[in-house]
Design a protein around this motif. Structure first.
Motif, PDB file in Angstrom:
ATOM      1  N   THR A  88     -17.332   1.733  -5.571  1.00 39.68           N
ATOM      2  CA  THR A  88     -18.099   1.144  -6.633  1.00 39.68           C
ATOM      3  C   THR A  88     -19.254   0.776  -5.937  1.00 39.68           C
ATOM      4  O   THR A  88     -19.216   0.126  -4.467  1.00 39.68           O
ATOM      5  N   VAL A  89     -20.639   0.740  -6.163  1.00 38.88           N
ATOM      6  CA  VAL A  89     -21.771   0.309  -5.522  1.00 38.88           C
ATOM      7  C   VAL A  89     -22.326  -0.743  -6.411  1.00 38.88           C
ATOM      8  O   VAL A  89     -22.746  -0.482  -7.619  1.00 38.88           O
ATOM      9  N   TYR A  90     -22.648  -1.734  -5.920  1.00 39.31           N
ATOM     10  CA  TYR A  90     -23.239  -2.950  -6.405  1.00 39.31           C
ATOM     11  C   TYR A  90     -24.935  -3.120  -6.417  1.00 39.31           C
ATOM     12  O   TYR A  90     -25.426  -2.372  -5.272  1.00 39.31           O
ATOM     13  N   GLN A  91     -25.364  -3.590  -6.900  1.00 35.37           N
ATOM     14  CA  GLN A  91     -26.830  -3.976  -7.016  1.00 35.37           C
ATOM     15  C   GLN A  91     -27.225  -4.703  -5.830  1.00 35.37           C
ATOM     16  O   GLN A  91     -26.263  -5.387  -5.331  1.00 35.37           O
ATOM     17  N   PRO A  92     -28.484  -4.790  -5.324  1.00 38.29           N
ATOM     18  CA  PRO A  92     -28.673  -5.495  -4.269  1.00 38.29           C
ATOM     19  C   PRO A  92     -28.813  -6.994  -4.303  1.00 38.29           C
ATOM     20  O   PRO A  92     -29.173  -7.408  -5.556  1.00 38.29           O
ATOM     21  N   PHE A  93     -28.453  -7.744  -3.529  1.00 42.41           N
ATOM     22  CA  PHE A  93     -28.506  -9.066  -3.538  1.00 42.41           C
ATOM     23  C   PHE A  93     -29.300  -9.757  -2.316  1.00 42.41           C
ATOM     24  O   PHE A  93     -29.821  -8.808  -1.607  1.00 42.41           O
ATOM     25  N   ARG A  94     -29.235 -10.996  -2.038  1.00 46.43           N
ATOM     26  CA  ARG A  94     -29.813 -11.584  -0.897  1.00 46.43           C
ATOM     27  C   ARG A  94     -28.946 -12.124   0.249  1.00 46.43           C
ATOM     28  O   ARG A  94     -28.088 -12.682  -0.466  1.00 46.43           O
ATOM     29  N   CYS A  95     -29.290 -11.889   1.524  1.00 41.30           N
ATOM     30  CA  CYS A  95     -28.305 -12.476   2.396  1.00 41.30           C
ATOM     31  C   CYS A  95     -29.371 -13.096   3.412  1.00 41.30           C
ATOM     32  O   CYS A  95     -30.407 -12.557   3.497  1.00 41.30           O
ATOM     33  N   ARG A  96     -28.851 -13.725   4.259  1.00 42.49           N
ATOM     34  CA  ARG A  96     -29.702 -14.511   5.279  1.00 42.49           C
ATOM     35  C   ARG A  96     -28.803 -14.284   6.824  1.00 42.49           C
ATOM     36  O   ARG A  96     -27.698 -14.794   6.664  1.00 42.49           O
ATOM     37  N   ILE A  97     -29.338 -14.210   7.743  1.00 38.74           N
ATOM     38  CA  ILE A  97     -28.961 -14.188   9.065  1.00 38.74           C
ATOM     39  C   ILE A  97     -29.652 -15.325   9.801  1.00 38.74           C
ATOM     40  O   ILE A  97     -30.924 -15.158   9.994  1.00 38.74           O
ATOM     41  N   GLY A  98     -28.999 -16.220  10.341  1.00 37.25           N
ATOM     42  CA  GLY A  98     -29.555 -17.203  11.318  1.00 37.25           C
ATOM     43  C   GLY A  98     -29.782 -16.939  12.700  1.00 37.25           C
ATOM     44  O   GLY A  98     -29.079 -16.049  13.198  1.00 37.25           O
ATOM     45  N   ASN A  99     -30.524 -17.624  13.369  1.00 40.18           N
ATOM     46  CA  ASN A  99     -30.851 -17.457  14.922  1.00 40.18           C
ATOM     47  C   ASN A  99     -29.397 -17.831  15.709  1.00 40.18           C
ATOM     48  O   ASN A  99     -29.175 -17.392  16.676  1.00 40.18           O
ATOM     49  N   ASP A 100     -28.632 -18.576  14.944  1.00 40.77           N
ATOM     50  CA  ASP A 100     -27.291 -18.903  15.655  1.00 40.77           C
ATOM     51  C   ASP A 100     -26.164 -17.977  15.308  1.00 40.77           C
ATOM     52  O   ASP A 100     -24.911 -18.243  15.862  1.00 40.77           O
ATOM     53  N   GLY A 101     -26.472 -16.811  14.715  1.00 40.34           N
ATOM     54  CA  GLY A 101     -25.318 -15.682  14.239  1.00 40.34           C
ATOM     55  C   GLY A 101     -24.843 -16.017  12.979  1.00 40.34           C
ATOM     56  O   GLY A 101     -24.039 -15.436  12.470  1.00 40.34           O
ATOM     57  N   SER A 102     -25.176 -17.104  12.185  1.00 39.37           N
ATOM     58  CA  SER A 102     -24.817 -17.274  10.941  1.00 39.37           C
ATOM     59  C   SER A 102     -25.061 -16.278   9.798  1.00 39.37           C
ATOM     60  O   SER A 102     -26.425 -15.695   9.913  1.00 39.37           O
ATOM     61  N   LEU A 103     -24.429 -15.813   8.868  1.00 37.55           N
ATOM     62  CA  LEU A 103     -24.621 -14.807   7.907  1.00 37.55           C
ATOM     63  C   LEU A 103     -23.971 -15.605   6.670  1.00 37.55           C
ATOM     64  O   LEU A 103     -22.887 -15.913   6.476  1.00 37.55           O
ATOM     65  N   GLU A 104     -24.868 -15.255   5.400  1.00 36.87           N
ATOM     66  CA  GLU A 104     -24.608 -15.764   4.202  1.00 36.87           C
ATOM     67  C   GLU A 104     -25.177 -14.666   3.081  1.00 36.87           C
ATOM     68  O   GLU A 104     -26.120 -14.504   3.272  1.00 36.87           O
ATOM     69  N   LYS A 105     -24.386 -14.336   2.247  1.00 40.48           N
ATOM     70  CA  LYS A 105     -24.651 -13.820   1.199  1.00 40.48           C
ATOM     71  C   LYS A 105     -24.907 -14.759   0.066  1.00 40.48           C
ATOM     72  O   LYS A 105     -24.120 -15.760  -0.505  1.00 40.48           O
ATOM     73  N   LEU A 106     -26.297 -14.941  -0.308  1.00 43.32           N
ATOM     74  CA  LEU A 106     -26.871 -15.953  -1.015  1.00 43.32           C
ATOM     75  C   LEU A 106     -26.759 -16.012  -2.557  1.00 43.32           C
ATOM     76  O   LEU A 106     -27.071 -16.890  -3.187  1.00 43.32           O
ATOM     77  N   THR A 107     -26.682 -14.545  -2.953  1.00 39.30           N
ATOM     78  CA  THR A 107     -26.764 -14.364  -4.552  1.00 39.30           C
ATOM     79  C   THR A 107     -25.560 -13.338  -4.985  1.00 39.30           C
ATOM     80  O   THR A 107     -24.996 -12.906  -3.997  1.00 39.30           O
ATOM     81  N   GLY A 108     -25.235 -13.554  -6.160  1.00 38.54           N
ATOM     82  CA  GLY A 108     -24.164 -12.575  -6.816  1.00 38.54           C
ATOM     83  C   GLY A 108     -22.877 -13.504  -7.000  1.00 38.54           C
ATOM     84  O   GLY A 108     -22.832 -14.813  -6.130  1.00 38.54           O
TER      85      GLY A 108
END
Length: 201
Positions: A100-120
């Motif tokens: 299953t391939v989902y539509q694109p969403f938004r992610c953000r990676i911080g300078n401290d190595g944090s990663l978050e998927k922001l939408t969906g």
């Protein structure tokens, strides 16, 4: 999760100190079952890709093939290039469906190595760690609208049907260039045998 794997998790949880008895090279504690999942990385990937290529939609398989192209860059090069906003999409393989391939969403990676998927609706939040010559993501999978605890505060195993739905997540971070990368999740707890979070910008 398969019955044998669940049994192993239960045993690990009953042993004193077993839940966080292992750690990454940078000293970050690791849940015992997440260490197992990481150790079974290649087995999970192989099983999932056999499922995907034997029964997947041709258009989805083209996307998967493109995502898997390119050798990962050395971890010391990656850390400087990954901060910023990314377009990300989830690919699930094996388990309930071949792929299953989902539509694109938004992610953000911080300078401290944090990663978050922001939408969906299905999201993840955590941090990228240096583990020798590889990068390991440890995070919490959760549903939009929830405020999840950090990975370190999660129980060693979360039943998929429990609420709120919060799952420990572990994956290998691989960047193939300044604008392309992927996070590879072996044996996720929900729905599939192997997940990929693609990164592009």
């Amino acid at each position: 999760m398969r019955r044998a794997d669940l049994a192993a998790v239960v045993v690990a949880c009953l042993l004193p100190g077993a839940a966080l008895s292992q750690q990454l090279a940078d000293g970050t504690p690791l849940h015992a079952d997440d260490a197992r999942r990481l150790g079974e990385y290649h087995a999970a990937a192989g099983e999932a890709m056999l499922d995907a290529f034997s029964g997947g939609d041709p258009d989805d398989l083209v996307i998967l093939t493109n995502v898997l192209q390119g050798d990962p860059l050395p971890s010391d090069q990656v850390l400087a290039m990954i901060p910023g906003d990314w377009s990300c999409r989830t690919i699930k393989m094996g388990g309930l469906l071949p792929i299953t391939v989902y539509q694109p969403f938004r992610c953000r990676i911080g300078n401290d190595g944090s990663l978050e998927k922001l939408t969906g609706s299905q999201r993840t939040r955590g941090r990228i760690h240096v583990d020798g010559d590889r990068l390991v993501y440890l995070g919490t999978g959760f549903i939009a609208g929830d405020t999840p605890p950090p990975y370190a505060d999660l129980p060693p195993f979360s039943e998929p049907g429990s609420g709120p739905q919060r799952m420990p997540e572990i994956g290998l971070v691989e960047m193939t260039g300044n604008t392309r990368g992927r996070v590879m999740f072996p044996d996720p707890y929900l729905e599939s045998r192997f997940n990929i979070l693609t990164l592009s910008r």
